[in-house]
Design an enzyme around this catalytic site. Structure first.
Site, PDB file in Angstrom:
ATOM      1  N   ASP A 250       0.824  -1.215   0.000  1.00  0.00           N
ATOM      2  CA  ASP A 250       0.000   0.000   0.000  1.00  0.00           C
ATOM      3  C   ASP A 250       0.857   1.263   0.000  1.00  0.00           C
ATOM      4  OD1 ASP A 250       1.010  -0.212   2.537  1.00  0.00           O
ATOM      5  OD2 ASP A 250      -0.849   0.327   3.562  1.00  0.00           O
TER       6      ASP A 250
ATOM      7  N   HIS B  87      26.940  11.995 -13.187  1.00  0.00           N
ATOM      8  CA  HIS B  87      25.679  11.791 -12.483  1.00  0.00           C
ATOM      9  C   HIS B  87      25.874  10.811 -11.322  1.00  0.00           C
ATOM     10  CE1 HIS B  87      23.544  13.155 -16.381  1.00  0.00           C
ATOM     11  NE2 HIS B  87      23.648  14.160 -15.534  1.00  0.00           N
TER      12      HIS B  87
ATOM     13  N   ASP C 295      26.648  19.167  -6.160  1.00  0.00           N
ATOM     14  CA  ASP C 295      25.642  19.618  -7.137  1.00  0.00           C
ATOM     15  C   ASP C 295      24.284  19.415  -6.479  1.00  0.00           C
ATOM     16  OD1 ASP C 295      23.952  20.134  -9.259  1.00  0.00           O
ATOM     17  OD2 ASP C 295      25.185  19.127 -10.740  1.00  0.00           O
TER      18      ASP C 295
ATOM     19  N   ASP D  33      19.528  25.285  -8.813  1.00  0.00           N
ATOM     20  CA  ASP D  33      20.516  24.303  -9.280  1.00  0.00           C
ATOM     21  C   ASP D  33      21.899  24.903  -9.047  1.00  0.00           C
ATOM     22  OD1 ASP D  33      21.912  22.283 -10.498  1.00  0.00           O
ATOM     23  OD2 ASP D  33      20.939  22.452 -12.445  1.00  0.00           O
TER      24      ASP D  33
ATOM     25  N   HIS E 142      30.199  18.184 -20.973  1.00  0.00           N
ATOM     26  CA  HIS E 142      28.758  18.502 -20.944  1.00  0.00           C
ATOM     27  C   HIS E 142      28.527  19.944 -21.357  1.00  0.00           C
ATOM     28  CE1 HIS E 142      29.279  20.704 -17.152  1.00  0.00           C
ATOM     29  NE2 HIS E 142      30.010  19.693 -16.722  1.00  0.00           N
TER      30      HIS E 142
ATOM     31  N   HIS F   7      21.472  25.386 -19.211  1.00  0.00           N
ATOM     32  CA  HIS F   7      20.138  24.896 -19.574  1.00  0.00           C
ATOM     33  C   HIS F   7      19.101  25.786 -18.905  1.00  0.00           C
ATOM     34  CE1 HIS F   7      19.652  23.097 -15.549  1.00  0.00           C
ATOM     35  NE2 HIS F   7      20.840  22.550 -15.692  1.00  0.00           N
TER      36      HIS F   7
ATOM     37  N   HIS G 173      15.679  20.966 -15.495  1.00  0.00           N
ATOM     38  CA  HIS G 173      15.934  21.155 -16.925  1.00  0.00           C
ATOM     39  C   HIS G 173      14.601  21.599 -17.524  1.00  0.00           C
ATOM     40  CE1 HIS G 173      19.197  18.183 -15.906  1.00  0.00           C
ATOM     41  NE2 HIS G 173      19.875  19.171 -16.446  1.00  0.00           N
TER      42      HIS G 173
ATOM     43  N   GLU H 132      27.320  26.459 -15.823  1.00  0.00           N
ATOM     44  CA  GLU H 132      27.963  25.385 -15.059  1.00  0.00           C
ATOM     45  C   GLU H 132      29.138  24.723 -15.782  1.00  0.00           C
ATOM     46  OE1 GLU H 132      25.442  21.779 -14.772  1.00  0.00           O
ATOM     47  OE2 GLU H 132      23.848  23.003 -15.656  1.00  0.00           O
TER      48      GLU H 132
ATOM     49  N   TYR I 182      37.276  18.070 -15.433  1.00  0.00           N
ATOM     50  CA  TYR I 182      37.288  16.763 -14.789  1.00  0.00           C
ATOM     51  C   TYR I 182      38.588  16.057 -15.153  1.00  0.00           C
ATOM     52  CZ  TYR I 182      32.488  18.285 -14.735  1.00  0.00           C
ATOM     53  OH  TYR I 182      31.360  19.045 -14.574  1.00  0.00           O
TER      54      TYR I 182
ATOM     55  N   ARG J 153      33.402  21.619 -10.700  1.00  0.00           N
ATOM     56  CA  ARG J 153      32.321  22.272 -11.431  1.00  0.00           C
ATOM     57  C   ARG J 153      31.778  23.391 -10.549  1.00  0.00           C
ATOM     58  NH1 ARG J 153      29.522  18.131 -12.733  1.00  0.00           N
ATOM     59  NH2 ARG J 153      27.794  18.087 -11.266  1.00  0.00           N
TER      60      ARG J 153
ATOM     61  N   GLU K 109      28.530  26.345 -10.504  1.00  0.00           N
ATOM     62  CA  GLU K 109      27.250  26.601 -11.185  1.00  0.00           C
ATOM     63  C   GLU K 109      26.407  27.607 -10.421  1.00  0.00           C
ATOM     64  OE1 GLU K 109      23.430  23.940 -12.765  1.00  0.00           O
ATOM     65  OE2 GLU K 109      24.758  23.159 -11.189  1.00  0.00           O
TER      66      GLU K 109
END
Length: 432
Positions: A41, A246, A263, A274, A355, A359, A366, A384, A388, A397, A399
């Site tokens: 449930d 990711h 991030d 973000d 990358h 965005h 996004h 951003e 790496y 990074r 952002e």
């Protein structure tokens, strides 16, 4: 809802923008998201479909919005359908919107119970020639689950095969991409909550802390400031984990001398922030880390200046690539031969920055927004860049979220979130 009530004038304006772009004698329908089951449930926490929220402010399951600007009766030009509540539902699930509350939230006068939708919808379709379906056409979507919207479309095509079909998404891409002042204020709130979380992290971080402990500190600060939590799955990536774009398991221990890529962004009233910051576990960057950090910050600052009305998204990314190439040459990560012999479809800088730079952001992290036409004032973008370096065991990074202005540089919604290396080191040092 945890957030403060939003003035219904925002949703009235959003509906007017949408309806002004509809074809004559057309109906548009927007459904809430499903409540998705887990097992037994149990269900996942409800997340409202951003389009019905954008057009109505209704943040409740099993709701439907019907728009018909050319309806013969004026009261039928906007109709909101909500789930009828009763004492049993109030006891087990809590209060649901009444018709009066539905009007207060949305600004829609004609609010009816969901059980009446089929009858009312049939009546409206007898006056209409076209039905607008709300399909997901975002360039990053990868949906495998049939949604409530999908089921409605299938059913509608069977019941009304002679009606013409149109798409809501192109209109939404256009109008959701340009934010109203109230939306920017809500996004600013999300960014301010994110700032509080980040400052908490700077006080908390030290060698031996676990990534998931940092995630928990963020969540604590977000929720205590009226956020539901993270706007997206957070990335807390220490050491070489930062080179996994990711990385979301957040289950490793942070070691002395390493960097942590954070991030993370809070949501507020369904609007996203973000943020990415990269901080030293021990409170101080070493010489090489600092050189790379400063290079990324310079790219971010230069890229931000380019976000002005008239800029083309694809050309913008090409120009950022040139700036990044210069920085990578300065760091010794590329040489002139790498650049001279590069594949134009995958430039040399992509080895270290693979990358995109920006965005749209808004109700979705996004977010909707056109990418093949010139940028306009009041669009909100992330900025951003990152570098790496798996061979050196770290990635960086940075952002921010910025609003394009009619004139001048963008408004940085994260201008108060520490980003200069000296300030980050100072704040971490003061906590020890």
């Amino acid at each position: 809802m945890k957030y403060e009530p939003i003035d219904a004038s925002l949703f009235v304006a959003n509906r007017n923008k949408f309806m002004s772009r509809m074809k004559p004698k057309s109906v548009a329908v927007f459904n809430s998201n499903d409540v998705y089951p887990i097992s037994a449930d149990s269900t996942m926490p409800f997340q409202q479909h951003r389009d019905i929220f954008y057009l109505s402010g209704v943040d409740q399951e099993e709701s439907i919005l019907l728009l018909f600007p050319d309806a013969l009766k004026e009261e039928n030009r906007e109709i909101l359908f909500v789930r009828e509540t009763n004492d049993h539902i109030a006891v087990w699930e809590g209060e649901k919107l009444s018709k009066e509350q539905g009007t207060k939230v949305s600004g829609i006068k004609n609010v009816q119970w969901l059980s009446d939708f089929e009858k009312v919808f049939f009546e409206q379709m007898t006056e209409a020639d076209t039905i607008y379906f709300n399909t997901n056409e975002h360039y990053r979507q990868a949906v495998e689950t049939q949604t409530r919207e999908d089921r409605f479309i299938i059913s509608c095509k069977e019941k009304f095969p002679a009606h013409a079909v149109a798409k809501s998404n192109p209109i939404l891409q256009e109008i959701r991409g340009i934010k109203e002042p109230q939306e920017i204020a809500l996004m600013q709130m999300a960014c301010e909550i994110t700032e509080k979380g980040f400052r908490r992290i700077l006080q908390f971080t030290s060698p031996g802390v676990w990534e998931y402990e940092l995630e928990a500190e963020f969540l604590h600060e977000f929720i205590r400031n009226r956020s539901k939590g993270f706007a997206y799955t957070p990335i807390i990536a220490s050491g070489n984990n930062a080179n996994v774009l990711h990385y979301v398991v957040n289950n490793q221990q942070c070691k002395a001398g390493d960097l942590i890529l954070l991030d993370v962004g809070a949501e507020y009233a369904n609007y996203s922030s973000d943020m990415t910051r990269t901080i030293p576990v021990s409170g101080k960057f070493n010489k090489r880390q600092r050189a790379v950090y400063d290079a990324v910050l310079r790219v971010k600052n230069e890229a931000t200046k380019m976000l002005v009305p008239g800029t083309m998204w694809a050309e913008y990314h090409e120009e950022v690539g040139k700036i990044m190439t210069s920085e990578l040459l300065g760091l010794g990560l590329l040489d002139k031969a790498d650049v001279k012999n590069e594949n134009k479809d995958w430039p040399a800088y992509k080895k270290y920055f693979m990358h995109g730079t920006s965005h749209h952001i808004g109700l979705d992290t996004h977010d909707y927004g056109p990418l093949k036409s010139p940028m306009k004032a009041n669009m909100v973008f992330t900025v951003e860049p990152g570098i790496y370096i798996p061979d050196e065991g770290f990635g960086i990074r940075l952002e921010d979220d910025v609003v394009i202005q009619e004139k001048g540089e963008p408004l940085n919604l994260m201008k108060n979130i520490p980003i200069e290396a000296e300030e980050i080191e100072s704040l971490m040092r003061d906590s020890q």
